[in-house]
Design an enzyme around this catalytic site. Structure first.
Site, PDB file in Angstrom:
ATOM      1  N   GLY A  24     -13.978  24.761 -44.257  1.00  0.00           N
ATOM      2  CA  GLY A  24     -12.949  25.675 -43.347  1.00  0.00           C
ATOM      3  C   GLY A  24     -12.743  27.018 -44.031  1.00  0.00           C
ATOM      4  N   GLY A  25     -13.620  27.700 -44.677  1.00  0.00           N
ATOM      5  CA  GLY A  25     -13.592  29.062 -44.893  1.00  0.00           C
ATOM      6  C   GLY A  25     -12.250  29.387 -45.404  1.00  0.00           C
TER       7      GLY A  25
ATOM      8  N   THR B 231     -19.003  24.535 -43.369  1.00  0.00           N
ATOM      9  CA  THR B 231     -19.615  23.886 -44.933  1.00  0.00           C
ATOM     10  C   THR B 231     -19.210  22.378 -44.915  1.00  0.00           C
ATOM     11  OG1 THR B 231     -18.295  25.861 -45.652  1.00  0.00           O
ATOM     12  CG2 THR B 231     -18.552  24.338 -47.350  1.00  0.00           C
TER      13      THR B 231
END
Length: 534
Positions: free
Chosen positions: A430-431, A348
């Site tokens: 970073g999920g 992202t």
């Protein structure tokens, strides 16, 4: 102490310096923060293709000077033909991570740009017109056509993922043109993407979904084996919605509603606000946030998904003091609660901008995994996301695949309004780490008074996995005080040391606007970004 850039006329921060500069130049030419973010986002789709693309999704959080806060949900739904039969007939027990069957949702990013610019036009009634689209996309078009030097981070990911991606439909033609992965200082060009961006200028953003561009996109997706059709594209539109919010000491926090994990980000900080932790980066600080994360993730993974199919309202949880008190009772301030718990991952970019009028934007744009599905559409040069790879191939349950369903998203841009008049926009890629990094940087800045840049540069931690790696440990960058790490281990955390500055911990950024108009910005040394200001 690390220097925090300051200015008064406008500021942009993003994980790539060329994209930040593209946004700043739009501010200098009279554009708003929204227009600057569109320019930044477009540039990132070209110069940072391993992290974002116009073939992905996006979420916007906009803080208006009059106190209003609103969000834009630009998340695409699963294709009408994306059902259990399709995957079972192909012999799959889960949605593949790469390839055409991973590219099973509509890309919402461009619709988000369109909706954001419409909001800017409605707000900016004193202006005769917005900055022309040709100007907003100018730098992105130039970089796509003439090329951009590959960064160290980009080259490392290209090399690491080559074996997995090189044979995926369309990938090698753009990203391994010489039969090898991209290297540092290679000049990356994407002529097809340059033409696509020009078509968006001449035909409008809606052409991505209903114009001749949409037909070309759909044709390539079909050739790649994706179930996404022209009709799926035509049915898509972004939605303007209220944010989630929660009040803590001296501030109100804002984030995205489902299908994102924004509620988890707010729960972590709301719970931590009620815990005792006197010193920054102490055992009490880190342990408190980690344990709050566990409570927030349990709520998230039980309830959060497509809002049309949820049985609870995320805002109700944030407003329910009794439910927050119950979560708080489950936190032992001296001992780690059992873990693991199901987790998510993602790749992202977060970007933010604030203009001289006080419009503040927090925006996040993603393809899910690095290079998304790996599918690169030949006619358009678009990398298509694999967000729908997170769907489960089950009849019932959390985040199960259904045609038209929105997938669960880790994306969640954040903002805060302080009682002293400050406005803060912040976020990270970073999920699974996004809510945790948000909590670390916000608490350091807001609760403990650490400088904004120092709060982002300081070492971080991550519970669970990110970057697609299965892990349940509490990872920490090798820059914390040894006694704090020893205390975390003694409290029962399964600790794991990682490199001192690792992208595993995300690429964070933040901008704060003070009541007197002073802007402060920060970017992450783990990224290729800068704060661009004037």
């Amino acid at each position: 102490m690390l220097h925090t850039p300051r200015s008064t006329r406008g500021m942009v921060t993003s994980p790539h310096h060329l994209a930040s500069q593209a946004g700043l130049d739009v501010l200098k030419e009279g554009g708003s923060a929204i227009e600057a973010v569109v320019a930044t986002a477009a540039a990132l789709a070209v110069v940072y293709p391993h992290m974002t693309s116009i073939g992905g999704d996006a979420f916007w959080l906009i803080c208006w000077p009059d106190g209003r806060v609103e969000t834009i949900d630009a998340c695409g739904a699963a294709a009408s033909g994306a059902d259990l039969t399709l995957y079972r007939s192909a012999g799959h027990k889960s949605v593949p991570w790469r390839g055409g069957l991973a590219a099973n949702t509509v890309a919402g990013t461009v619709s988000g740009w369109q909706a954001a610019l419409q909001r800017a036009a409605q707000y900016n009634t004193q202006k005769k017109q917005l900055v022309p689209t040709s100007r907003l996309l100018r730098d992105a078009i130039w970089y796509a056509e003439h090329g951009v030097p590959v960064t160290t981070g980009g080259a490392e990911i290209a090399a690491a993922k080559s074996a997995e991606l090189k044979d995926v439909f369309g990938y090698s033609a753009i990203y391994e043109p010489d039969g090898r992965p991209l290297r540092v200082n290679d000049i990356l060009k994407n002529q097809a993407l340059a033409k696509t961006l020009r078509r968006l200028v001449t035909d409008g953003f809606q052409s991505f979904y209903t114009g001749s561009l949409a037909y070309d996109i759909a044709a390539d997706l079909t050739q790649a084996g994706s179930p996404v059709t022209f009709h799926d594209l035509a049915r898509h539109e972004a939605a303007v919605r209220p944010p989630l919010s929660v009040k803590i000491n001296d501030a109100t926090l804002y984030n995205m509603a489902p299908p994102t994990q924004g509620v988890a980000s707010l729960l972590i900080l709301a719970l931590f606000d009620r815990l005792q932790a006197e010193n920054c980066d102490s055992f009490e600080h880190i342990h408190g946030l980690v344990e709050a994360t566990k409570q927030a993730f349990r709520f998230r993974d039980t309830h959060v998904g497509d809002p049309a199919l949820m049985s609870v309202e995320a805002q109700d949880c944030l407003d329910d003091e009794q439910q927050l008190a119950t979560m708080l009772k489950n936190i032992d301030q001296h001992k780690a609660a059992p873990w693991p718990y199901p987790s998510q991952a993602g790749d992202t970019v977060w970007m933010g901008a604030v203009d001289a009028d006080g419009v503040a934007v927090s925006m996040i744009q993603s393809t899910y995994f690095e290079f998304g599905s790996g599918v690169v559409l030949p006619q358009t040069g678009i990398v298509w996301q694999n967000r729908g790879a997170s769907f489960q191939l089950k009849e019932e349950g959390w985040n199960v695949l259904r045609p038209g369903r929105k997938p669960f998203h880790t994306l969640n841009p954040a903002a805060a309004r302080f009682s002293d008049g400050r406005v803060m926009v912040y976020g990270t890629m970073g999920g699974e780490g996004q809510p945790q990094t948000q909590a670390a940087l916000f608490s350091r800045y807001a609760r403990y008074g650490m400088g904004l840049q120092e709060a982002i540069t300081a070492p971080r931690w991550l519970l669970g996995r990110t970057w697609g790696q299965e892990s349940v440990t509490l990872k920490y960058e090798d820059r914390f005080q040894a006694d704090v790490i020893a205390q975390l281990g003694a409290a029962g955390h399964a600790i794991e040391r990682v490199a001192p500055f690792t992208s595993m911990m995300g690429h964070a950024g933040a901008i704060v606007r003070h009541s007197n108009g002073v802007l402060e910005g920060a970017t992450d040394p783990r990224s290729d970004g800068v704060v661009a200001a004037w």
